[in-house]
Each structure stands twice: as C-alpha cells, then as structure tokens.
Design an enzyme around this catalytic site. Structure first.
Site, PDB file in Angstrom:
ATOM      1  N   HIS A 220      45.048  37.607  29.062  1.00 43.58           N
ATOM      2  CA  HIS A 220      45.389  37.217  30.428  1.00 43.58           C
ATOM      3  C   HIS A 220      45.085  35.761  30.770  1.00 43.58           C
ATOM      4  CE1 HIS A 220      46.573  37.753  34.461  1.00 43.58           C
ATOM      5  NE2 HIS A 220      46.202  39.008  34.621  1.00 43.58           N
TER       6      HIS A 220
ATOM      7  N   TYR B 207      44.044  44.557  46.714  1.00 44.14           N
ATOM      8  CA  TYR B 207      44.492  43.330  46.040  1.00 44.14           C
ATOM      9  C   TYR B 207      45.942  43.524  45.620  1.00 44.14           C
ATOM     10  CZ  TYR B 207      44.356  39.481  42.573  1.00 44.14           C
ATOM     11  OH  TYR B 207      44.581  38.336  41.845  1.00 44.14           O
TER      12      TYR B 207
ATOM     13  N   THR C  94      48.187  32.509  40.668  1.00 40.19           N
ATOM     14  CA  THR C  94      48.300  33.657  41.572  1.00 40.19           C
ATOM     15  C   THR C  94      47.492  33.429  42.854  1.00 40.19           C
ATOM     16  OG1 THR C  94      46.401  34.780  40.559  1.00 40.19           O
ATOM     17  CG2 THR C  94      48.597  35.292  39.685  1.00 40.19           C
TER      18      THR C  94
END
Length: 783
Positions: free
Chosen positions: A466, A580, A593
C-alpha cells in the site's frame, strides 16, 4: 547446461601455443540487441521529457515562432522592439549575424509563451467550483473553463504534472469546525462540550503556531501531506503489512478464460509487461475524474513496477529500479528468476507459458529453509530487518534476495483451486478472498509493489503493497490486465496461449540460498498465521439492483451505499461509529487520499427515523425520504470538500506531525489521532469501461477487491459498482471480536440497500417485501 553456455559472451582455454579465444556470436548478438533496447528506452524518455516539458505547447511550435519572427523581419519590421539588436550587442555578435540573434530571441519568446500557457493551465486546474454546481445548472464560467481545457493538445501520461495545483492548507478554524460537526452524533452532551473546549484551547494556543510551520512547508514542498503520510502511516509501521496494510484484487466473477495454469500465467504476465511498456513510454492517457476532462495526478504510476519495500529497524524504505527484464516466481517452496526478455525482445505469451510450465514440471525440492522464506515479509518488520542484515547482506543469499526485490513483480503459482465454483459458491468466494489477502502467509512476497497469484484451475488475483500507491492506481493496472488477457491476447481452443515457442530458451533460473538453521522464520510465520486465522472475509455480489435504479432517483450511488452502510451498522451494533470513506486528492500534484467522515448528523437523523415507529405511517415515510435526501446531499458535499483539499483528517494529521517535530504535546490532537475507525470503507471505481464490452460479454464482470479490518472491533468494507445492475461487496472483520461477524453484516448491508430503495420507491415492490424479520416487516409497512 545450455543456459550456462548462453550466459557468457566468450570462453577461453590456456594452451602451449597461447590463449585460445572462442567467441559466442549468439551471446554477443543478444548483448547487442539488449543494448539497443536499452538505448531506445533512453531516447524515448528524452523525447517524452521534451514533449511534456513544453506542454501544453508542442516542440514544433518553436519552428512556427521562428518563422513568424523571421517573416516580420523580412518585411522590414522589428517585432522584438529592439531586443534583437540588444542581444547582438550583449553577445558580441556582428551585424552579419542577425539570424543568430533572431533565433535566440525567438527561443526566449517561445519559452515565455510556454510558461504563460502553463501558468494559465494551472489556474484552470485550480478551479473547482464546477464540482459544487447542481446537475443541469452549469454556470457560464464553468462552460468557458471546460471548453478551454478541452482545447489542449493530446497529452502524455505525465504532461499535466507540473501544471497541477499544490494542495492548499485549510484554515485551522474551518478544520476544527468541521471536525466538531463530524463527532457531534457520536458524543454525549458532556463529551461534546469537553471536546469543544479542547478544540478551542488548541486553536487559541498551539494551533496557530503549528499552522504557520505547515504553511511554510506547503510553500516549499510539492505536497504538504504525501511524504509524511507515506512515511508515518505506512513505512514507519512496525506491525505486519499482510492483512493490516496490503489489499487484494480479484479475477472475473463468472468467467475463467482458461483452466490451464501456465497459459493464464503467460497471458497475465504479458499483459502486465505491456502495461509497463505503456507507462515507460507515457502512452497511457492521463487518468481523469470520471465523466469529466479533469486530469488526475499520475505520480503514483512511477513506482508501479520494479519496486520493493525493504525493512528497517525504525522505518522501511521504498526502493525503485528503472528497469527489470525478469520476474520472480514462487512454486511449491522454490523461488525462480524468469527472464521475460531475450535479446531485447519481450517473449510472446506462448513462450512465457512454456517457461512457466517448466517451473511447474520441475521436480526439485526446496532447499533447507527456502519453502517458508516469504513468511519474513508477512510478520513484524523489526525481526525481518534484523534477519535481513544478519543473513541476507552478502553472498548467495544477497544475490537471490536482490533477484526478488529487483524483479518487475512477483508471481505465485498456487497449487490450490479458487473462485466461485462447486456446491458452495458463496463460501468459495470467501476462501478466495482470504487466499488473496494472505495465502499461506509464506507463499507471497508481501514487500513487492504487487504480487500476482495464478491458481491451479486458471483463476488469478493480485496482492498489492500500500505505501507506494492507492487502490485506484492498482485497479487501473488490473483492469487493463484482465481486459488484455481476455479480449486482446486470447487463447487457443485447447486453452493455451497464442504464438510460437523458441524451445532453445534457457530454463528459468533457480535462486540459491544458504539459510542457517537458526534463522527464525518460524517466529514470523507464527505471527502471520495468527493474524491470518483471525480474519473473517465475506464477499457477495448484490444483484437486486445497481446504479441504474439509484440514478433514476437522482441520487449519487456512492451516497446511497454509504447511507445504507450507516443503517446496516446501526442495526448490527445498535449505534453509530466513526466512519472512514477513502476519497482521492489527486486533483492536486502528488495527491493521495483524504477521509470522508460518512457518519454525519444528517445520516444519523435518517437512520434513527428509519428505525422508529414513525416509518409505519405514510407521513413518517415521507419524513424519512426528506431526511434521506438531506443526508445524501450532505455526503456529496463532504466528498467534494475532501477532493478539493478542504478535508479534516490529513490537515490534523500534519499538525500532529509538526507538534512532534517541535516536541510539544497537544491533548486535542492526541485524542483525535487515537480515535478508532470501526467502519472503514472504500469504493473501487471502474475507470476503463471501454475495455469491457458488458453488452456482448455480460459474464466478464470484475469482482473488485478488498482489504482487512482497520480496527480489531470493526469492519472493513470495499465495494465496486459494476454496470447498471450489480454491486460487489467485500466485508472483513476479526473472529476475535464477538461483536462483529462479516456474514451477518453482509446480510444487514443487503437488507439496508433494499429497505432504502423501498422507501424511495414506495410504488415498486422489492425483494425485501417478500422477506421476513423485523427490518423486512418494517419495509412491508412502508409500502
């Protein structure tokens, strides 16, 4: 061995007459062709650098400016207003060299025009008011802006990078106001009063000081968030990245193009390498906001291939290499290096299949300690860092580890079968998700930027690290791979790759290891296994309706789903939680993000109304519909604010980092950053619908992907809206929490979606009207 002879360019022997030198012309020719490929790439990079460096102008526009200047000079006019003569004087050129001075002036004028155009483009891209305008009511300013943006030249992948605006730092007062508004439905009266006092105290004392440092960074850095986000959220984490950070992507839901494992690997590897070629040549179109011409930042593509996360004691490091001509392959405890180029030529899919089949047929056993070596990347980071320095920093272990880390990507040839098959399709989908998320904990290399998994029955999937990029970037790659595999490359009637095979290809190279018995791979494997066994995954396609029905109600599909998740969570847990939802900030340079706090005052008001007796009468139903539309409008506004740099969480996160650098404590920031996200959600957008012909090939539907739960007592929910009539959901939680159950929550999601549709379309019966139970009975009475 044939491959050993082809690995060297020449060989020699010592004889009484002297040295007998024997050249291998085949090997020399391969070296020559490989060098040609390397130089072609360099020339391509240089050409692209020039093209994107002058964008939105073109290199040929220089010639136009020169001709225009010379033409006006020929007509006895001085377009430079004396500057050409000044250049002659400063450079010491004679009067006979007016042409040189004119060329210098033309070049300077051309560069000035480029800078002006780029400045104007940056202003255009900084305009975000279009996002807040109502559908069908577009202002004149937006219309003029869109026309100007559409009139540009065809861009390369990175053409817009330097023209993208920098992420703005929100006013601290605005951020704190939005934060307090977001936590209001989650706190009691006294708790909210206490949090308001902490926020006010922070704003009046430490906040403004931290804000000044943050604005200073924003002036200097390209993006004031991204580097700290990458380092502190990802690379400095010392816990396992498997499950906690890495995420997965799935194959088609109904279709497996071939059941031949080696053939599926051949086409998948080829498609990925063709995508890499497009990235290297910048032939990919810049990604845009769906349905618009607005470009998004493409910086995340730069580290997609040839990238590895290497462990450290305090922080990990992302290592990226410019190129790699091989991939690393794992099969039954053995590691191989598979060269995918020969003499500068990319092997065809049939040749890669041939090489993969050689690996599958190789009967050699794993070396001592080799079979579970991948568990080091699945466990805690500090033990992996220490063992890497102790056992993999020199010798044969270092060479083999370098081969894995420098590979274009990692490939696992799994000996299991996965997919929606057999008598238990729902359970098999869940097992398929768990396999992609963590596998056996040692048969993936979780440090690679991404790993491809090819199963025994031809099903495939992906596991991605990630820190280097977010899911939309990987999803774009995976969409291209699936479409190219199925529709472009294709297979023969017997399921093999197309093309011819050069059977003189050298065998895939076994990686050699010398792993001492005291290497503690077992401890990392134990940590990873405990983590993997605790994950409860549930994947289900929701087929009752899709975005087609939702959009007819003039409601955003994402808002509809997010509010449904709020209703499902309330029914599942009897309350609300901090939620979230991932939003992108790629409208800005190097943007990643931002968080959309989907649990709002408006959504909570709607959920409470849906679960009271008021909905049993028509007047109550009308009130619910009104509350729902208010909640949907609020969610859309929160999403727009997050996309345009006015979010809450990244700003507070950076203020917290500044406070740590200054060595000061903030009770407010400490409490905010420690709040658990018990419901973490993300939408995987389909970005290249043109690659999939769902009309003629309706079975080629993507399953999307998912991730592990963020909180030990929470849920992770990923969803992908496929076509007009289907939504795929991926739900995860932990078995260790008795209050969560992924399958139970999946049922609640499905029911919430149907109940809300029934509320909004009372004249239309849905599947929920025929079901039983408290929620279903309530739905009936609504109708």
């Amino acid at each position: 061995m044939a491959e050993a002879h082809q690995a060297v360019a020449f060989q020699f022997t010592i004889t009484p007459e002297g040295i007998d030198l024997q050249l291998s012309y085949q090997a020399l020719n391969q070296i020559y062709l490989s060098g040609v490929r390397s130089w072609k790439k360099r020339v391509s990079r240089m050409r692209n650098s020039v093209i994107k460096g002058v964008y939105p102008a073109s290199p040929s526009s220089w010639l136009f400016v020169v001709i225009a200047i010379l033409a006006t000079m020929y007509m006895r006019s001085d377009p430079s207003m004396g500057l050409i003569a000044k250049i002659q004087q400063v450079c010491g050129l004679g009067y006979g060299q007016t042409m040189v001075s004119a060329l210098v002036f033309s070049t300077l004028l051309w560069l000035s025009l480029i800078l002006t155009l780029r400045f104007c483009l940056k202003l255009l891209l900084s305009y975000h008011r279009w996002m807040f305008e109502q559908h069908g009511r577009v202002s004149t300013t937006t219309k003029v802006w869109v026309v100007r943006l559409l009139s540009g030249r065809k861009p390369l992948l990175y053409s817009y990078q330097t023209s993208l605006p920098h992420l703005p730092v929100p006013a601290i007062k605005d951020t704190l106001t939005r934060y307090l508004e977001s936590v209001r439905p989650l706190l009691t009266g006294p708790e909210f009063e206490r949090m308001s006092e902490l926020a006010n105290q922070f704003e009046s004392t430490l906040g403004n000081r931290l804000q000044r440092y943050l604005k200073l960074k924003a002036l200097w850095a390209t993006n004031y968030v991204s580097d700290w986000w990458e380092e502190y959220i990802y690379l400095r984490s010392r816990s396992p990245i498997m499950v906690n950070s890495n995420y997965y992507g799935m194959d088609f839901l109904y279709v497996t193009p071939t059941a031949v494992q080696a053939a599926r690997a051949g086409n998948t590897i080829t498609a990925l390498l063709l995508y890499r070629r497009k990235v290297n040549r910048e032939e990919l179109k810049p990604t845009r906001v769906p349905g618009t011409v607005i470009p998004l930042c493409a910086a995340q593509c730069e580290r997609m291939f040839n990238t590895t996360r290497t462990p450290g004691d305090e922080t990990d490091v992302l290592q990226h290499w410019q190129d790699s001509e091989f991939v690393a392959v794992y099969h039954r405890g053995r590691f191989f290096r598979l060269w995918v180029y020969r003499a500068g030529r990319l092997l065809c899919p049939r040749e890669i299949e041939f090489q993969i089949q050689r690996i599958l047929d190789d009967p050699s056993p794993p070396q001592p300690g080799e079979d579970k070596l991948g568990a080091l990347t699945a466990g805690d980071r500090i033990p992996w860092s220490q063992m890497r320095k102790q056992y993999f920093s020199s010798g044969v272990n270092k060479r083999s580890l370098d081969a894995i880390e420098r590979a274009a990507f990692f490939v696992t040839l799994d000996d299991e079968e996965q997919g929606m098959k057999g008598d238990d399709p729902a359970g098999n989908l869940d097992r398929y998700a768990k396999s992609l998320l963590h596998g056996k904990c040692y048969d993936r290399w979780f440090d690679k930027s991404f790993s491809i998994v090819i199963y025994k029955n031809g099903k495939n999937g992906l596991n991605a690290e990630h820190s280097w990029a977010d899911a939309p970037t990987v999803a774009h790659l995976w969409e291209y791979t699936l479409a190219t595999d199925a529709f472009q490359l294709g297979y023969t009637e017997d399921g093999h790759c197309k093309g011819e095979v050069d059977r003189s290809l050298p065998h895939p190279q076994r990686l050699l290891w010398d792993i001492p018995t005291e290497t503690q791979v077992t401890s990392s494997l134990a940590v990873a296994t405990a983590l993997a066994d605790n994950v409860d995954c549930h994947v289900f396609p929701f087929r009752e309706f899709g975005k087609g029905r939702i959009k007819k109600l003039r409601i955003s599909p994402d808002a509809f789903i997010q509010i449904s998740l709020q209703l499902a969570y309330y029914r599942d847990r009897g309350g609300f939680c901090l939620t979230y939802e991932a939003s992108m900030t790629r409208l800005f340079r190097e943007g990643r993000t931002e968080t959309v706090r989907s649990c709002s005052n408006e959504s909570c008001a709607f959920v409470k109304a849906m679960n009271t007796q008021l909905t049993l009468i028509c007047q109550g139903a009308e009130q619910c519909r009104r509350l729902f539309r208010l909640a949907a409008e609020k969610h859309q506004n929160l999403y727009r604010l997050a996309m345009t740099g006015a979010g809450i969480d990244r700003h507070l996160f950076c203020l917290y980092v500044v406070s740590k650098y200054l060595g000061v404590d903030s009770p407010f920031l400490k409490e905010v950053l420690s709040e658990p996200w018990r419901l973490s959600t993300s939408q995987t957008p389909i970005q290249q619908m043109e690659l999939f012909d769902l009309k003629n090939h309706p079975d080629f539907i993507s399953l999307g992907g998912g991730f592990g739960p963020v909180a030990d007592d929470g849920y992770g929910v990923s969803y992908i809206i496929v076509g007009e009539d289907m939504i795929n959901f991926h739900v995860s939680s932990k078995y260790s929490c008795s209050d969560t159950d992924s399958h139970r929550f999946g049922v609640q999601i499905s029911q919430a979606l149907q109940d809300i549709l029934a509320l909004l379309t009372p004249e239309t019966k849905t599947a929920s009207s025929n079901s039983k139970g408290p929620a279903q009975t309530q739905s009936k009475k609504l109708l």
